[in-house]
Design a protein around this motif. Structure first.
Motif, PDB file in Angstrom:
ATOM      1  N   ARG A  50     -38.164 -82.169 -80.446  1.00  0.00           N
ATOM      2  CA  ARG A  50     -39.125 -83.215 -80.649  1.00  0.00           C
ATOM      3  C   ARG A  50     -38.619 -84.630 -80.458  1.00  0.00           C
ATOM      4  O   ARG A  50     -39.562 -85.325 -80.016  1.00  0.00           O
ATOM      5  N   SER A  51     -37.415 -84.919 -81.043  1.00  0.00           N
ATOM      6  CA  SER A  51     -36.981 -86.240 -80.830  1.00  0.00           C
ATOM      7  C   SER A  51     -36.870 -87.073 -79.478  1.00  0.00           C
ATOM      8  O   SER A  51     -37.162 -87.979 -79.199  1.00  0.00           O
ATOM      9  N   GLN A  54     -40.796 -87.275 -78.186  1.00  0.00           N
ATOM     10  CA  GLN A  54     -41.348 -88.509 -78.679  1.00  0.00           C
ATOM     11  C   GLN A  54     -40.710 -89.668 -78.003  1.00  0.00           C
ATOM     12  O   GLN A  54     -41.493 -90.908 -77.950  1.00  0.00           O
ATOM     13  N   GLN A  55     -39.619 -89.855 -77.696  1.00  0.00           N
ATOM     14  CA  GLN A  55     -39.043 -91.122 -77.074  1.00  0.00           C
ATOM     15  C   GLN A  55     -39.334 -91.215 -75.768  1.00  0.00           C
ATOM     16  O   GLN A  55     -38.918 -91.963 -74.831  1.00  0.00           O
ATOM     17  N   ARG A 160     -51.670 -86.868 -77.530  1.00  0.00           N
ATOM     18  CA  ARG A 160     -50.407 -86.774 -77.565  1.00  0.00           C
ATOM     19  C   ARG A 160     -49.621 -87.793 -78.444  1.00  0.00           C
ATOM     20  O   ARG A 160     -49.891 -88.985 -77.867  1.00  0.00           O
ATOM     21  N   GLU A 161     -48.577 -87.496 -78.981  1.00  0.00           N
ATOM     22  CA  GLU A 161     -47.896 -88.782 -79.580  1.00  0.00           C
ATOM     23  C   GLU A 161     -47.091 -89.602 -78.435  1.00  0.00           C
ATOM     24  O   GLU A 161     -46.621 -90.725 -79.047  1.00  0.00           O
ATOM     25  N   ASP A 162     -46.811 -88.677 -77.627  1.00  0.00           N
ATOM     26  CA  ASP A 162     -45.982 -89.536 -76.446  1.00  0.00           C
ATOM     27  C   ASP A 162     -46.798 -90.253 -75.297  1.00  0.00           C
ATOM     28  O   ASP A 162     -46.415 -90.546 -74.443  1.00  0.00           O
ATOM     29  N   ALA A 167     -43.675 -94.933 -74.865  1.00  0.00           N
ATOM     30  CA  ALA A 167     -43.174 -93.762 -74.283  1.00  0.00           C
ATOM     31  C   ALA A 167     -43.479 -93.357 -73.154  1.00  0.00           C
ATOM     32  O   ALA A 167     -42.652 -92.796 -71.921  1.00  0.00           O
TER      33      ALA A 167
END
Ligand code: ADP
Ligand code: ADP
Ligand code: ZN
Length: 213
Positions: A50-51, A54-55, A160-162, A167
């Motif tokens: 996950r981390s 996200q980055q 998507r959060e990325d 990101a």
């Protein structure tokens, strides 16, 4: 038939791999989709990945390689597959080669899809994904018939959060540094074909099908 789709984030790998797998009767294997599924299921791999995701950084090779080796050994993958998002490093490419060799197989074609950076940013900024079948849509280029709902399965669409600016620029940079070297790697092996990814979705589909014919 074993095909690899190479290309930066937003090049159209997911869109094209889905229709290609249907036309050719092979399986679509997306490393990003597999990782997001691990996250939804809350597995250890999902939580670790996950981390990084996200980055906009790559998930460590050993985790990704294990996940893909497991996937390509499943019975449904024995008809062949199109890989979308894997390999992304030379180490991943070498591990894949070895895994295929152990099964008496090889990569048939590697297709490099190129798209300009300005276009990638526009595509990722407007991308929506089906939560259920992972089909990508675009709010302008490839809108669903009904807003927020997948044409294929009725699933709901999410962003998507990325796919946020910070990101996205990190992912484009990571592609140039860590994944682009694969273009040369496969060119030297002699199974690389380049396709212009900037035409319409249909035009790119046609070019891809002739590239792997
Ligand atoms: P990738 O898997 O390479 O990141 P996607 O297939 O998810 O790329 O496509 C990224 C975004 O661009 C999606 O919103 C998709 O609908 C859109 N898209 C894909 N191909 C094209 C194309 N040829 N022209 C315009 N938009 C496209
Ligand atoms: P894109 O649509 O940008 O091509 P993906 O869905 O393929 O994105 O990947 C999303 C994220 O998942 C990547 O930014 C990375 O963190 C992780 N990831 C996916 N595939 C790999 C891989 N082969 N190696 C390392 N990390 C990966
Ligand atoms: Zn769907």
């Amino acid at each position: 038939m074993h095909i690899i789709l190479l290309g930066p984030p937003g090049a159209g790998k997911g869109t094209q791999a889905k229709s290609m797998s249907e036309s050719l009767g092979i399986v679509h294997i997306s490393s990003g989709d597999l990782l997001r599924d691990h996250q939804v299921r809350g597995t250890e791999l999902g939580n670790t990945a996950r981390s990084y995701m996200q980055q906009g950084l790559l998930v460590p090779d050993e985790l990704i390689i294990g996940m893909i080796e497991e996937r390509i050994r499943l019975p449904d993958a024995q008809v062949g597959y199109v890989l979308d998002g894997f390999p992304r490093t030379v180490e991943q490419a070498q591990a894949l080669e070895k895994a295929l060799e152990d099964q008496g197989e090889a990569i048939d074609r590697v297709v490099n899809i190129s798209v300009s950076e300005e276009e990638l940013v526009l595509r990722l900024g407007g991308r929506w994904i089906c939560r259920q079948c992972q089909r990508p849509y675009h709010e302008v280029n490839s809108a669903p018939r009904k807003q927020g709902v997948c044409d294929d399965c009725g699933g709901d669409l999410y962003q998507r959060e990325d796919d946020v600016p910070e990101a996205v620029s990190r992912r484009i940079k990571v592609f140039a540094e860590q994944t682009a070297p694969l273009i040369r790697y496969y060119r030297e092996k002699g199974n690389l074909v380049g396709v212009d990814g900037e035409g319409s979705i249909e035009a790119v589909r046609e070019s891809l099908l002739s590239a792997v014919a």
